[in-house]
Design a protein around this motif. Structure first.
Motif, PDB file in Angstrom:
ATOM      1  N   GLY A 297      42.254  27.548  -3.293  1.00  0.00           N
ATOM      2  CA  GLY A 297      40.725  26.931  -3.202  1.00  0.00           C
ATOM      3  C   GLY A 297      40.964  25.711  -2.159  1.00  0.00           C
ATOM      4  O   GLY A 297      42.013  25.511  -1.468  1.00  0.00           O
ATOM      5  N   LYS A 298      39.770  25.051  -2.099  1.00  0.00           N
ATOM      6  CA  LYS A 298      39.755  23.842  -1.183  1.00  0.00           C
ATOM      7  C   LYS A 298      39.735  22.473  -1.874  1.00  0.00           C
ATOM      8  O   LYS A 298      39.041  22.343  -2.961  1.00  0.00           O
ATOM      9  CB  LYS A 298      38.624  23.795  -0.259  1.00  0.00           C
ATOM     10  CG  LYS A 298      38.186  22.958   0.516  1.00  0.00           C
ATOM     11  CD  LYS A 298      37.006  23.063   1.324  1.00  0.00           C
ATOM     12  CE  LYS A 298      36.816  21.852   2.454  1.00  0.00           C
ATOM     13  NZ  LYS A 298      35.300  22.069   2.978  1.00  0.00           N
ATOM     14  N   VAL A 299      40.329  21.548  -1.606  1.00  0.00           N
ATOM     15  CA  VAL A 299      40.546  20.225  -2.245  1.00  0.00           C
ATOM     16  C   VAL A 299      38.929  19.519  -1.825  1.00  0.00           C
ATOM     17  O   VAL A 299      38.859  19.165  -0.552  1.00  0.00           O
ATOM     18  CB  VAL A 299      41.451  19.295  -1.647  1.00  0.00           C
ATOM     19  CG1 VAL A 299      41.497  17.921  -2.350  1.00  0.00           C
ATOM     20  CG2 VAL A 299      42.935  19.749  -2.034  1.00  0.00           C
ATOM     21  N   ILE A 300      38.168  19.164  -2.783  1.00  0.00           N
ATOM     22  CA  ILE A 300      37.101  18.779  -2.705  1.00  0.00           C
ATOM     23  C   ILE A 300      36.968  17.150  -3.031  1.00  0.00           C
ATOM     24  O   ILE A 300      35.949  16.458  -2.772  1.00  0.00           O
ATOM     25  CB  ILE A 300      35.937  19.283  -3.415  1.00  0.00           C
ATOM     26  CG1 ILE A 300      36.097  19.516  -4.898  1.00  0.00           C
ATOM     27  CG2 ILE A 300      35.839  20.825  -2.826  1.00  0.00           C
ATOM     28  CD1 ILE A 300      35.204  20.182  -5.728  1.00  0.00           C
ATOM     29  N   GLY A 301      38.113  16.558  -3.428  1.00  0.00           N
ATOM     30  CA  GLY A 301      38.084  15.336  -4.094  1.00  0.00           C
ATOM     31  C   GLY A 301      39.465  14.938  -4.364  1.00  0.00           C
ATOM     32  O   GLY A 301      40.316  15.498  -4.890  1.00  0.00           O
ATOM     33  N   VAL A 302      39.929  13.593  -4.267  1.00  0.00           N
ATOM     34  CA  VAL A 302      40.916  12.690  -4.687  1.00  0.00           C
ATOM     35  C   VAL A 302      40.714  11.658  -5.616  1.00  0.00           C
ATOM     36  O   VAL A 302      39.808  10.881  -5.231  1.00  0.00           O
ATOM     37  CB  VAL A 302      41.681  12.272  -3.437  1.00  0.00           C
ATOM     38  CG1 VAL A 302      42.990  11.577  -4.146  1.00  0.00           C
ATOM     39  CG2 VAL A 302      42.034  13.365  -2.456  1.00  0.00           C
ATOM     40  N   LEU A 303      41.063  11.820  -6.928  1.00  0.00           N
ATOM     41  CA  LEU A 303      40.285  10.960  -7.805  1.00  0.00           C
ATOM     42  C   LEU A 303      41.355   9.734  -7.941  1.00  0.00           C
ATOM     43  O   LEU A 303      40.849   8.500  -7.835  1.00  0.00           O
ATOM     44  CB  LEU A 303      40.337  11.624  -9.323  1.00  0.00           C
ATOM     45  CG  LEU A 303      39.281  12.480  -9.577  1.00  0.00           C
ATOM     46  CD1 LEU A 303      39.297  13.480  -8.749  1.00  0.00           C
ATOM     47  CD2 LEU A 303      39.094  12.694 -11.024  1.00  0.00           C
ATOM     48  N   ASP A 304      42.445   9.682  -7.959  1.00  0.00           N
ATOM     49  CA  ASP A 304      43.562   8.650  -7.802  1.00  0.00           C
ATOM     50  C   ASP A 304      44.717   9.221  -7.098  1.00  0.00           C
ATOM     51  O   ASP A 304      44.660  10.144  -6.429  1.00  0.00           O
ATOM     52  CB  ASP A 304      43.983   8.231  -9.216  1.00  0.00           C
ATOM     53  CG  ASP A 304      44.266   8.828 -10.241  1.00  0.00           C
ATOM     54  OD1 ASP A 304      44.929  10.171  -9.831  1.00  0.00           O
ATOM     55  OD2 ASP A 304      44.043   8.665 -11.501  1.00  0.00           O
ATOM     56  N   GLY A 305      45.756   8.533  -7.284  1.00  0.00           N
ATOM     57  CA  GLY A 305      46.909   8.967  -6.544  1.00  0.00           C
ATOM     58  C   GLY A 305      47.577  10.308  -6.880  1.00  0.00           C
ATOM     59  O   GLY A 305      48.336  10.986  -6.085  1.00  0.00           O
ATOM     60  N   ASP A 306      47.344  10.891  -8.226  1.00  0.00           N
ATOM     61  CA  ASP A 306      47.983  12.222  -8.456  1.00  0.00           C
ATOM     62  C   ASP A 306      46.870  13.025  -9.192  1.00  0.00           C
ATOM     63  O   ASP A 306      47.437  14.063  -9.574  1.00  0.00           O
ATOM     64  CB  ASP A 306      48.931  11.898  -9.381  1.00  0.00           C
ATOM     65  CG  ASP A 306      48.600  11.236 -10.640  1.00  0.00           C
ATOM     66  OD1 ASP A 306      47.540  10.944 -10.778  1.00  0.00           O
ATOM     67  OD2 ASP A 306      49.484  10.925 -11.685  1.00  0.00           O
ATOM     68  N   THR A 307      45.589  13.035  -8.837  1.00  0.00           N
ATOM     69  CA  THR A 307      44.587  13.912  -9.373  1.00  0.00           C
ATOM     70  C   THR A 307      43.899  14.299  -8.257  1.00  0.00           C
ATOM     71  O   THR A 307      43.342  13.396  -7.702  1.00  0.00           O
ATOM     72  CB  THR A 307      43.759  13.320 -10.490  1.00  0.00           C
ATOM     73  OG1 THR A 307      44.732  12.769 -11.577  1.00  0.00           O
ATOM     74  CG2 THR A 307      43.045  14.173 -11.401  1.00  0.00           C
ATOM     75  N   ILE A 308      43.510  15.659  -8.208  1.00  0.00           N
ATOM     76  CA  ILE A 308      42.676  16.163  -7.163  1.00  0.00           C
ATOM     77  C   ILE A 308      41.628  17.063  -7.737  1.00  0.00           C
ATOM     78  O   ILE A 308      41.705  17.506  -8.954  1.00  0.00           O
ATOM     79  CB  ILE A 308      43.434  16.945  -6.117  1.00  0.00           C
ATOM     80  CG1 ILE A 308      44.034  17.949  -6.695  1.00  0.00           C
ATOM     81  CG2 ILE A 308      44.089  15.912  -5.359  1.00  0.00           C
ATOM     82  CD1 ILE A 308      44.792  18.765  -5.511  1.00  0.00           C
ATOM     83  N   ASP A 309      40.401  17.409  -7.348  1.00  0.00           N
ATOM     84  CA  ASP A 309      39.416  18.171  -7.599  1.00  0.00           C
ATOM     85  C   ASP A 309      39.774  19.526  -6.476  1.00  0.00           C
ATOM     86  O   ASP A 309      39.659  19.149  -5.403  1.00  0.00           O
ATOM     87  CB  ASP A 309      37.979  17.738  -7.667  1.00  0.00           C
ATOM     88  CG  ASP A 309      37.723  16.846  -8.759  1.00  0.00           C
ATOM     89  OD1 ASP A 309      38.291  17.228  -9.792  1.00  0.00           O
ATOM     90  OD2 ASP A 309      36.826  15.989  -8.857  1.00  0.00           O
ATOM     91  N   VAL A 310      39.716  20.752  -7.023  1.00  0.00           N
ATOM     92  CA  VAL A 310      39.940  21.815  -6.118  1.00  0.00           C
ATOM     93  C   VAL A 310      38.582  22.778  -6.365  1.00  0.00           C
ATOM     94  O   VAL A 310      38.479  22.950  -7.583  1.00  0.00           O
ATOM     95  CB  VAL A 310      41.156  22.621  -6.513  1.00  0.00           C
ATOM     96  CG1 VAL A 310      41.283  23.869  -5.704  1.00  0.00           C
ATOM     97  CG2 VAL A 310      42.241  21.600  -6.043  1.00  0.00           C
ATOM     98  N   LEU A 311      38.146  23.235  -5.320  1.00  0.00           N
ATOM     99  CA  LEU A 311      37.043  24.230  -5.698  1.00  0.00           C
ATOM    100  C   LEU A 311      37.478  25.742  -5.065  1.00  0.00           C
ATOM    101  O   LEU A 311      37.957  25.889  -3.990  1.00  0.00           O
ATOM    102  CB  LEU A 311      35.657  23.958  -4.520  1.00  0.00           C
ATOM    103  CG  LEU A 311      34.523  24.719  -4.839  1.00  0.00           C
ATOM    104  CD1 LEU A 311      33.987  24.356  -6.218  1.00  0.00           C
ATOM    105  CD2 LEU A 311      33.643  24.426  -3.949  1.00  0.00           C
TER     106      LEU A 311
END
Length: 77
Positions: free
Chosen positions: A48-62
């Motif tokens: 998928g596509k990374v749609i957001g970076v929450l902090d140093g080690d957490t991402i949101d993927v669509l």
């Protein structure tokens, strides 16, 4: 068979549990826990596509079905 020995089914009738039994059960439980941790770590492939970076080690993927997944990147070398 005496009062302190095993009964006709082979069970100890003294009321005291065998330390070997508890050691074996602890080993079995530890093995099951270890296998479940590795099963989760093996995980599933997600594209998928990374749609957001929450902090140093957490991402949101669509993903391709437009479902958002929050992923923590831990122990990745």
């Amino acid at each position: 068979m005496g009062e302190n020995g095993p009964n006709m089914h082979g069970y100890n009738t003294t009321g005291k549990a065998s330390s070997t039994y508890f050691r074996l059960m602890g080993l079995v439980l530890a093995l099951l826990l270890l296998l479940s941790v590795f099963n989760v770590a093996a995980g599933t492939l997600l594209a998928g596509k990374v749609i957001g970076v929450l902090d140093g080690d957490t991402i949101d993927v669509l993903d391709v079905s437009k479902t958002s997944h929050r992923i923590r990147l831990i122990w990745i070398k």
